[in-house]
Design a protein around this motif. Sequence first.
Motif, PDB file in Angstrom:
ATOM      1  N   CYS A  47       7.013 -20.988  -6.288  1.00 52.09           N
ATOM      2  CA  CYS A  47       7.637 -20.324  -5.225  1.00 52.09           C
ATOM      3  C   CYS A  47       9.009 -20.934  -5.121  1.00 52.09           C
ATOM      4  CB  CYS A  47       6.814 -20.961  -4.007  1.00 52.09           C
ATOM      5  SG  CYS A  47       5.325 -19.916  -3.780  1.00 52.09           S
ATOM      6  N   ILE A  48       9.232 -22.373  -5.546  1.00 54.22           N
ATOM      7  CA  ILE A  48      10.633 -22.813  -5.277  1.00 54.22           C
ATOM      8  C   ILE A  48      11.542 -21.863  -6.320  1.00 54.22           C
ATOM      9  CG2 ILE A  48      12.159 -24.527  -5.744  1.00 54.22           C
ATOM     10  CD1 ILE A  48      10.166 -26.371  -4.782  1.00 54.22           C
ATOM     11  N   LEU A  49      10.755 -21.813  -7.653  1.00 53.08           N
ATOM     12  CA  LEU A  49      11.600 -21.145  -8.729  1.00 53.08           C
ATOM     13  C   LEU A  49      12.151 -19.855  -8.293  1.00 53.08           C
ATOM     14  CD1 LEU A  49       9.832 -22.080 -11.916  1.00 53.08           C
ATOM     15  CD2 LEU A  49      11.953 -22.889 -11.171  1.00 53.08           C
ATOM     16  N   ALA A  50      11.132 -19.056  -7.701  1.00 49.63           N
ATOM     17  CA  ALA A  50      11.194 -17.508  -7.277  1.00 49.63           C
ATOM     18  C   ALA A  50      12.157 -17.404  -6.097  1.00 49.63           C
ATOM     19  CB  ALA A  50       9.812 -17.139  -6.942  1.00 49.63           C
ATOM     20  N   TRP A  51      11.821 -18.102  -4.935  1.00 51.56           N
ATOM     21  CA  TRP A  51      12.348 -18.012  -3.572  1.00 51.56           C
ATOM     22  C   TRP A  51      13.854 -18.359  -3.602  1.00 51.56           C
ATOM     23  CZ3 TRP A  51       7.667 -19.569  -0.339  1.00 51.56           C
ATOM     24  CH2 TRP A  51       6.445 -18.694  -0.590  1.00 51.56           C
ATOM     25  N   LYS A  52      13.925 -19.562  -4.362  1.00 47.08           N
ATOM     26  CA  LYS A  52      15.406 -20.494  -4.374  1.00 47.08           C
ATOM     27  C   LYS A  52      16.177 -19.800  -5.368  1.00 47.08           C
ATOM     28  CE  LYS A  52      15.112 -22.809  -0.518  1.00 47.08           C
ATOM     29  NZ  LYS A  52      15.775 -22.623   0.538  1.00 47.08           N
ATOM     30  N   TYR A  53      15.732 -19.503  -6.637  1.00 46.01           N
ATOM     31  CA  TYR A  53      16.414 -19.299  -7.785  1.00 46.01           C
ATOM     32  C   TYR A  53      16.309 -17.696  -8.202  1.00 46.01           C
ATOM     33  CZ  TYR A  53      17.414 -24.130  -7.407  1.00 46.01           C
ATOM     34  OH  TYR A  53      17.739 -25.526  -7.021  1.00 46.01           O
ATOM     35  N   GLY A  54      15.338 -17.198  -7.706  1.00 48.45           N
ATOM     36  CA  GLY A  54      15.051 -15.734  -8.296  1.00 48.45           C
ATOM     37  C   GLY A  54      14.412 -15.560  -9.626  1.00 48.45           C
ATOM     38  N   PHE A  55      13.689 -16.797 -10.146  1.00 42.53           N
ATOM     39  CA  PHE A  55      13.423 -17.023 -11.484  1.00 42.53           C
ATOM     40  C   PHE A  55      11.775 -16.679 -11.367  1.00 42.53           C
ATOM     41  CE2 PHE A  55      12.024 -19.128 -15.125  1.00 42.53           C
ATOM     42  CZ  PHE A  55      12.905 -18.799 -16.208  1.00 42.53           C
ATOM     43  N   VAL A  56      11.073 -15.720 -11.873  1.00 42.07           N
ATOM     44  CA  VAL A  56       9.664 -15.432 -11.957  1.00 42.07           C
ATOM     45  C   VAL A  56       9.448 -15.262 -13.542  1.00 42.07           C
ATOM     46  CG1 VAL A  56       7.942 -14.143 -11.178  1.00 42.07           C
ATOM     47  CG2 VAL A  56       9.687 -14.368  -9.745  1.00 42.07           C
ATOM     48  N   PRO A  57       8.668 -16.236 -14.126  1.00 40.04           N
ATOM     49  CA  PRO A  57       8.479 -16.461 -15.576  1.00 40.04           C
ATOM     50  C   PRO A  57       7.219 -15.189 -15.769  1.00 40.04           C
ATOM     51  CG  PRO A  57       7.382 -18.430 -14.664  1.00 40.04           C
ATOM     52  CD  PRO A  57       8.185 -17.507 -13.386  1.00 40.04           C
ATOM     53  N   SER A  58       7.184 -14.873 -16.938  1.00 34.56           N
ATOM     54  CA  SER A  58       6.078 -13.758 -17.155  1.00 34.56           C
ATOM     55  C   SER A  58       4.872 -14.393 -17.266  1.00 34.56           C
ATOM     56  CB  SER A  58       6.491 -13.588 -18.902  1.00 34.56           C
ATOM     57  OG  SER A  58       6.035 -14.569 -19.766  1.00 34.56           O
ATOM     58  N   ARG A  59       4.566 -15.825 -17.405  1.00 31.85           N
ATOM     59  CA  ARG A  59       3.266 -16.360 -17.029  1.00 31.85           C
ATOM     60  C   ARG A  59       3.425 -17.809 -16.381  1.00 31.85           C
ATOM     61  NH1 ARG A  59      -1.938 -16.002 -20.028  1.00 31.85           N
ATOM     62  NH2 ARG A  59      -1.276 -14.122 -20.527  1.00 31.85           N
ATOM     63  N   MET A  60       2.470 -18.138 -15.538  1.00 33.10           N
ATOM     64  CA  MET A  60       2.552 -19.342 -14.895  1.00 33.10           C
ATOM     65  C   MET A  60       1.072 -19.900 -15.175  1.00 33.10           C
ATOM     66  SD  MET A  60       3.957 -17.989 -11.271  1.00 33.10           S
ATOM     67  CE  MET A  60       3.647 -16.426 -11.179  1.00 33.10           C
ATOM     68  N   TYR A  61       1.270 -21.170 -15.323  1.00 36.90           N
ATOM     69  CA  TYR A  61       0.053 -22.120 -15.422  1.00 36.90           C
ATOM     70  C   TYR A  61       0.185 -23.467 -14.562  1.00 36.90           C
ATOM     71  CZ  TYR A  61      -0.985 -19.726 -19.973  1.00 36.90           C
ATOM     72  OH  TYR A  61      -1.216 -18.793 -20.900  1.00 36.90           O
ATOM     73  N   CYS A  62      -1.124 -23.725 -14.211  1.00 34.34           N
ATOM     74  CA  CYS A  62      -1.093 -24.872 -13.298  1.00 34.34           C
ATOM     75  C   CYS A  62      -2.031 -25.919 -13.564  1.00 34.34           C
ATOM     76  CB  CYS A  62      -1.463 -24.650 -11.999  1.00 34.34           C
ATOM     77  SG  CYS A  62      -1.478 -25.699 -10.653  1.00 34.34           S
ATOM     78  N   SER A  63      -1.603 -27.015 -14.325  1.00 35.34           N
ATOM     79  CA  SER A  63      -2.483 -28.078 -14.954  1.00 35.34           C
ATOM     80  C   SER A  63      -3.428 -28.555 -13.823  1.00 35.34           C
ATOM     81  CB  SER A  63      -1.578 -28.928 -15.794  1.00 35.34           C
ATOM     82  OG  SER A  63      -0.692 -29.585 -15.049  1.00 35.34           O
ATOM     83  N   MET A  64      -2.858 -28.817 -12.570  1.00 36.19           N
ATOM     84  CA  MET A  64      -3.755 -29.321 -11.363  1.00 36.19           C
ATOM     85  C   MET A  64      -4.905 -28.216 -11.307  1.00 36.19           C
ATOM     86  SD  MET A  64      -2.922 -30.140  -7.340  1.00 36.19           S
ATOM     87  CE  MET A  64      -2.615 -28.530  -7.062  1.00 36.19           C
ATOM     88  N   ARG A  65      -4.761 -27.042 -11.186  1.00 38.28           N
ATOM     89  CA  ARG A  65      -5.702 -26.109 -11.100  1.00 38.28           C
ATOM     90  C   ARG A  65      -6.775 -26.278 -12.362  1.00 38.28           C
ATOM     91  NH1 ARG A  65      -5.992 -27.275  -6.517  1.00 38.28           N
ATOM     92  NH2 ARG A  65      -8.231 -26.408  -6.953  1.00 38.28           N
ATOM     93  N   MET A  66      -6.167 -26.222 -13.372  1.00 45.88           N
ATOM     94  CA  MET A  66      -6.951 -26.389 -14.642  1.00 45.88           C
ATOM     95  C   MET A  66      -7.795 -27.530 -14.628  1.00 45.88           C
ATOM     96  SD  MET A  66      -3.893 -25.459 -17.355  1.00 45.88           S
ATOM     97  CE  MET A  66      -5.231 -25.676 -18.691  1.00 45.88           C
ATOM     98  N   ALA A  67      -7.225 -28.562 -14.026  1.00 50.46           N
ATOM     99  CA  ALA A  67      -8.281 -29.870 -13.841  1.00 50.46           C
ATOM    100  C   ALA A  67      -9.321 -29.700 -13.058  1.00 50.46           C
ATOM    101  CB  ALA A  67      -7.285 -31.144 -13.706  1.00 50.46           C
ATOM    102  N   ALA A  68      -8.930 -28.886 -12.033  1.00 48.22           N
ATOM    103  CA  ALA A  68     -10.095 -28.776 -10.995  1.00 48.22           C
ATOM    104  C   ALA A  68     -11.083 -27.780 -11.323  1.00 48.22           C
ATOM    105  CB  ALA A  68      -9.321 -27.948  -9.694  1.00 48.22           C
ATOM    106  N   ALA A  69     -10.926 -26.691 -12.300  1.00 48.23           N
ATOM    107  CA  ALA A  69     -11.632 -25.988 -12.759  1.00 48.23           C
ATOM    108  C   ALA A  69     -12.627 -26.611 -13.836  1.00 48.23           C
ATOM    109  CB  ALA A  69     -10.924 -24.604 -13.301  1.00 48.23           C
ATOM    110  N   LEU A  70     -11.908 -27.549 -14.832  1.00 48.88           N
ATOM    111  CA  LEU A  70     -12.670 -28.101 -15.662  1.00 48.88           C
ATOM    112  C   LEU A  70     -13.406 -29.331 -15.490  1.00 48.88           C
ATOM    113  CD1 LEU A  70     -10.152 -26.975 -18.551  1.00 48.88           C
ATOM    114  CD2 LEU A  70     -12.407 -26.165 -18.157  1.00 48.88           C
ATOM    115  N   HIS A  71     -12.846 -30.170 -14.581  1.00 46.98           N
ATOM    116  CA  HIS A  71     -13.329 -31.426 -14.356  1.00 46.98           C
ATOM    117  C   HIS A  71     -13.298 -31.993 -12.701  1.00 46.98           C
ATOM    118  CE1 HIS A  71     -13.263 -32.342 -18.713  1.00 46.98           C
ATOM    119  NE2 HIS A  71     -11.871 -31.867 -18.605  1.00 46.98           N
TER     120      HIS A  71
END
Length: 197
Positions: free
Chosen positions: A53-77
């Motif tokens: 959200c910081i990248l998009a709303w403050k810098y206008g930068f929205v990548p082609s793919r976004m990963y969240c290692s915290m949510r990956m950890a939540a899903a897997l462990h």
Amino acid sequence: YILDPRFETIGCAVKVDDGPSTWVDGPDFGAWLSQFDPAECTTVTFNALFDNCILAWKYGFVPSRMYCSMRMAAALHGHKLSSVSLANVGAYLQVGSKGHAIIHAKGKRRSDLMADPYQWQSYKDYAINDNNMNAAIFDRLIPDFPEAERRVMDRVLRAAVEPRFMIDKDMLRKHLADMEAEHQATMQAIANHVGCP
């Protein structure tokens, strides 16, 4: 919080591909980011909802793919962890220890941190360590995180980062017509009550 006028980017620990984690100072972050084409980039952060959200709303930068290692950890462990904080996930996966420098930085702005060279360096080192832990967590978890779930993660994040509203125009037109008819009926009832034609 992100959209508050008091928001400032103190700095950012960054890592590009297999390179080392480095510090980019807050005032330089926009210029650093501009070297990348968002359509060609994937971001990996530990709290992607916040960071992207910081990248998009403050810098206008929205990548082609976004990963969240915290949510990956939540899903897997998540069923094995008391929380999915970076400290807990890092300890569980044995990828490092999160330090405590952030405790002394709470409530301080960039200029406050920079006023004490030792604290400023500690803060930067802390951020770089966090980034290294995030990279190690991602590397450990990505092989077990299915491609279909990666696409879902990106779409869910994108709903917050780039919110879009789907408007039922037909329903709104009907509602407007109903409101106008109700208004006309109310005005006629008032006119009838006071004896106006």
